[in-house]
Structure formats: structure tokens, C-alpha cells
Motif scaffolding. Structure first.
Motif, mmCIF file in Angstrom:
data_model
loop_
_atom_site.group_PDB
_atom_site.id
_atom_site.type_symbol
_atom_site.label_atom_id
_atom_site.label_comp_id
_atom_site.label_asym_id
_atom_site.label_seq_id
_atom_site.Cartn_x
_atom_site.Cartn_y
_atom_site.Cartn_z
ATOM 1 N N ASN A 40 4.503 -8.421 -4.152
ATOM 2 C CA ASN A 40 5.035 -7.271 -3.426
ATOM 3 C C ASN A 40 6.067 -6.460 -4.208
ATOM 4 N N TRP A 41 6.353 -6.835 -5.452
ATOM 5 C CA TRP A 41 7.454 -6.189 -6.151
ATOM 6 C C TRP A 41 7.171 -4.722 -6.459
ATOM 7 N N ASP A 77 3.274 -7.060 5.441
ATOM 8 C CA ASP A 77 1.987 -6.457 5.108
ATOM 9 C C ASP A 77 2.131 -5.128 4.383
ATOM 10 N N ASN A 103 -0.129 -13.382 -6.421
ATOM 11 C CA ASN A 103 1.175 -13.709 -5.861
ATOM 12 C C ASN A 103 1.805 -14.935 -6.519
ATOM 13 N N ARG A 154 5.385 -2.453 -4.708
ATOM 14 C CA ARG A 154 5.519 -1.590 -3.540
ATOM 15 C C ARG A 154 6.966 -1.554 -3.041
ATOM 16 N N ILE A 155 7.707 -2.636 -3.213
ATOM 17 C CA ILE A 155 9.126 -2.619 -2.846
ATOM 18 C C ILE A 155 9.898 -1.679 -3.766
ATOM 19 N N PHE A 209 4.159 -4.267 2.162
ATOM 20 C CA PHE A 209 4.464 -4.458 0.746
ATOM 21 C C PHE A 209 3.424 -5.321 0.031
ATOM 22 N N ASP A 210 2.456 -5.831 0.718
ATOM 23 C CA ASP A 210 1.461 -6.707 0.112
ATOM 24 C C ASP A 210 0.467 -5.873 -0.696
ATOM 25 N N GLU A 211 0.375 -6.150 -1.993
ATOM 26 C CA GLU A 211 -0.523 -5.384 -2.855
ATOM 27 C C GLU A 211 -1.990 -5.728 -2.609
ATOM 28 N N LEU A 245 6.348 -12.370 3.607
ATOM 29 C CA LEU A 245 5.633 -11.316 2.890
ATOM 30 C C LEU A 245 5.111 -10.322 3.910
ATOM 31 N N ILE A 273 11.491 -10.806 -2.985
ATOM 32 C CA ILE A 273 10.616 -10.029 -3.840
ATOM 33 C C ILE A 273 9.871 -10.995 -4.751
#
Length: 345
Positions: free
Chosen positions: A215-216, A147, A166, A218-219, A149-151, A145, A211
Motif C-alpha cells: 500500500n505504500w 482497500d 505485499n 497509494r499512501i 490503499f491496496d494496490e 490494510l 505502511i
């Protein structure tokens, strides 16, 4: 005059130079390996073998490799993905009744979806469904994971992120609403949605990440941001996304785009063969999940439109053939096109 040993060899400066400099050194160093001589150029056959081996791991680069989302959807064992539902999806028409539509000599049924002009609504639904299967059938060991992309570290809104952010998988409708909001506000095209899915799978392959619920968003946002700039002539600026997502900053969008490109190794090329593969795999995904495209009878206006498009393509091919015939053909560089009649049996 009488001291000349060989008039044939000495009369050619090229042969004399090769005889004294190139040929002798070549025979002396013929036992050296490629690494010792400093020549790291790979043979074309070796490069083809490497591509064959890596084909299964880079579906976004090779047109013959199976897409990741389609394989994940086929491995799903949800109750609604039974054989009966797969057959039933082929009989769904515009009103949802189980009556199959057959084309005849007087009536032709077509859907408003082609590889050159996909239907925006149904393409976004299929892309959201593909992302859903990516999240649902991700690896159990848990991928890395990052950083960026980490919400939790980079939230998209000021609302508090729950502790189990998560672990709770999003529904397909939630993914569809998020993607539809971005596409509607930025006025993006349906082709951009397919390129977004290509970049998403390329990121997962290159960066070796999964994914997940954390993080989905931001990806997907990074993939849409990059796809809109590559595909559309008038791309949406990063500051425009800040108007759509009120709580995100321009600096965050710039950093997201920069790291997304670095993880892709700046490979933003999408060949037409790869684009067509993702389009048809999305159609297969829609048919297997009871999400068929609506069929409509071919009207006069639509038939004239298709005929005009076909005539336009035919004119382009005629111009290409005419330009190819005007070129001078030689033995070294033969660039002419040969047309032969086809026999249909």
C-alpha cells in the motif's frame, strides 16, 4: 418611602435579577456534577494533560513529540548503520572524499539547504529514506490494510500485480524514483515533500495502519496529492495526476483524496513548529545515513542574496514593531511589545 428595605440592593436591576434567579439556583444545585448539569466543557488544565499523554502518539500535531521515522531509523540494525559510518558521514564533502571542511575567517562553507528553502533533490531523498524505514521497520503483527490503499484492488498500472506484492519490501531507490517522478512531473516544491511526510505519519497515527509493500505507493500518492493542494497556491488538479500515471482514473483519484481526508479527520493544519521539527529530523536522518548535504564555499552572490533576505525579514519585523507601538495599550488588553537591551557575556 418608609417601606423600602434596602435602597442599595433594589436600586440595581442587575443585582436584583441575580439575587432572585441566578444565586438561589446556584446554591441549590451546587452538589450536582458536571455531567448532571450538562456542562461538558473541559478545564484548560485537563486539556493540557490530555495533550501531554497523547503527545507520543501524535508527532505530526505536537512539535515536541519525536517523529516516527526518526525513531524507526534509530532502531534499525543494518550493517551499514554502524558508529563508524555515522562518524564518516560528517566528513563527506562534494566529491565524496573523507576530508572535513572547516570554515575560517576568509572562507565559509554552507549547504544549499535552509528551513525556508530546502534543497529539492536532497529533501526528496530524505523523505524517500524515511518512507523506507517506515516500511522496513513496520510492526510485525501487520497493520490493517485498507482497500483504498491496496494496490491489488486499485492498481496504478495495467501490469499484473505479483502474488507476493505485499511481502517484498521496496528498496530506497525505488521509493525515491516514484516520489521524484511525481514531483518532477507536477513541478512541486521541496516544502511540499516535508508536508507530504507529515500527512503520511498523521495518517498512520490516526487510522492506526502500517505502511507496507502492498500500500505504500497509494499512501504516498494520496499524501502528495493533499500536500500539493494545501501548500501550493496553484495546486495540481487530480486530472493532471492521471496524465502522469496513465492507467489511473479521475474517479479513483477523487475517492483516494476523499478517504484520505476522512482518515485524517480533515486535520490538514501543519504548524510552523511541526514543519521545522520534521525538517531538522530529516537532516539528522541524512547525517546518520551518510546522506549529508553538500557543502559549498560562500560566494559573493550567495552572500548578497542572504543579506537581501535578512534585510527583508528585518523590514518586516520593523513594520510589526511600528504597528504594535501605534496600538493603544490598556490594562485589560495590553498588546504592546517591550524591547530591552541584551547583555552578551
Amino acid at each position: 418611602m418608609g417601606s423600602t428595605t434596602s435602597c442599595c440592593v433594589s436600586a440595581s436591576p442587575k443585582l436584583r435579577r441575580n439575587a432572585h434567579s441566578r444565586l438561589e439556583s446556584y446554591h441549590q444545585e451546587s452538589d450536582l456534577s458536571r455531567e448532571e448539569t450538562g456542562c461538558n466543557l473541559q478545564h484548560i488544565s485537563d486539556r493540557e494533560n490530555v495533550d501531554e499523554l497523547n503527545m507520543a502518539y501524535n508527532p505530526s500535531d505536537h512539535p515536541r513529540a519525536s517523529t516516527i521515522f526518526l525513531s524507526k531509523s534509530q532502531n534499525d540494525e543494518a550493517p551499514y548503520r554502524s558508529v563508524r559510518d555515522k562518524r564518516k558521514s560528517l566528513f563527506i564533502n562534494n566529491h565524496g572524499s573523507s576530508r572535513r571542511k572547516y570554515s575560517s575567517c576568509s572562507t565559509i562553507f554552507l549547504d544549499d539547504n535552509t528551513v525556508s528553502q530546502p534543497n529539492l533533490k536532497y529533501t526528496i531523498k530524505c523523505v524517500a529514506l524515511a518512507i523506507y524505514y517506515h516500511i522496513k521497520n513496520r510492526d510485525t503483527d501487520g497493520g490493517m490494510l485498507l482497500d483504498i490503499f491496496d494496490e491489488k484492488l486499485h492498481p496504478l498500472s495495467k501490469s499484473e500485480v505479483p502474488l507476493d506484492y505485499n511481502h517484498s519490501d521496496p528498496e530506497q531507490k525505488q521509493i525515491y524514483r516514484f516520489v521524484r517522478t511525481l514531483f518532477s512531473a507536477a513541478q512541486l516544491t521541496s516544502e511540499c515533500a516535508i508536508v507530504t511526510l507529515v500527512y503520511l505519519e498523521r495518517l498512520l497515527t490516526y487510522a492506526e495502519i502500517d505502511i507496507c509493500p502492498g500500500n505504500w505507493k497509494r499512501i504516498v500518492l494520496g499524501a502528495i496529492l493533499l500536500a500539493s493542494k494545501v501548500w501550493d497556491d496553484q495546486a495540481v488538479w487530480n486530472v493532471d495526476y492521471c496524465q502522469i500515471l496513465k492507467d489511473i482514473t479521475v474517479e479513483d483519484m477523487n475517492e483516494l483524496e476523499r478517504q484520505f481526508l476522512e482518515l485524517l479527520q480533515f486535520n490538514i493544519n501543519v504548524p510552523s513548529s511541526v514543519y521545522a521539527k520534521y525538517y531538522f529530523d530529516l537532516r539528522s536522518l541524512s547525517e546518520s545515513n551518510n546522506l549529508s548535504f553538500p557543502l559549498e564555499p560562500l560566494s559573493r552572490d550567495k552572500a548578497q542574496k542572504l543579506e537581501a533576505i535578512s534585510r527583508l525579514c528585518d523590514d518586516k519585523y520593523k513594520e510589526a514593531r511600528r504597528a504594535a507601538r501605534k496600538r493603544s495599550a490598556s490594562v485589560d488588553n495590553l498588546c504592546g511589545i517591550r524591547w530591552v537591551p541584551a547583555i552578551l557575556s
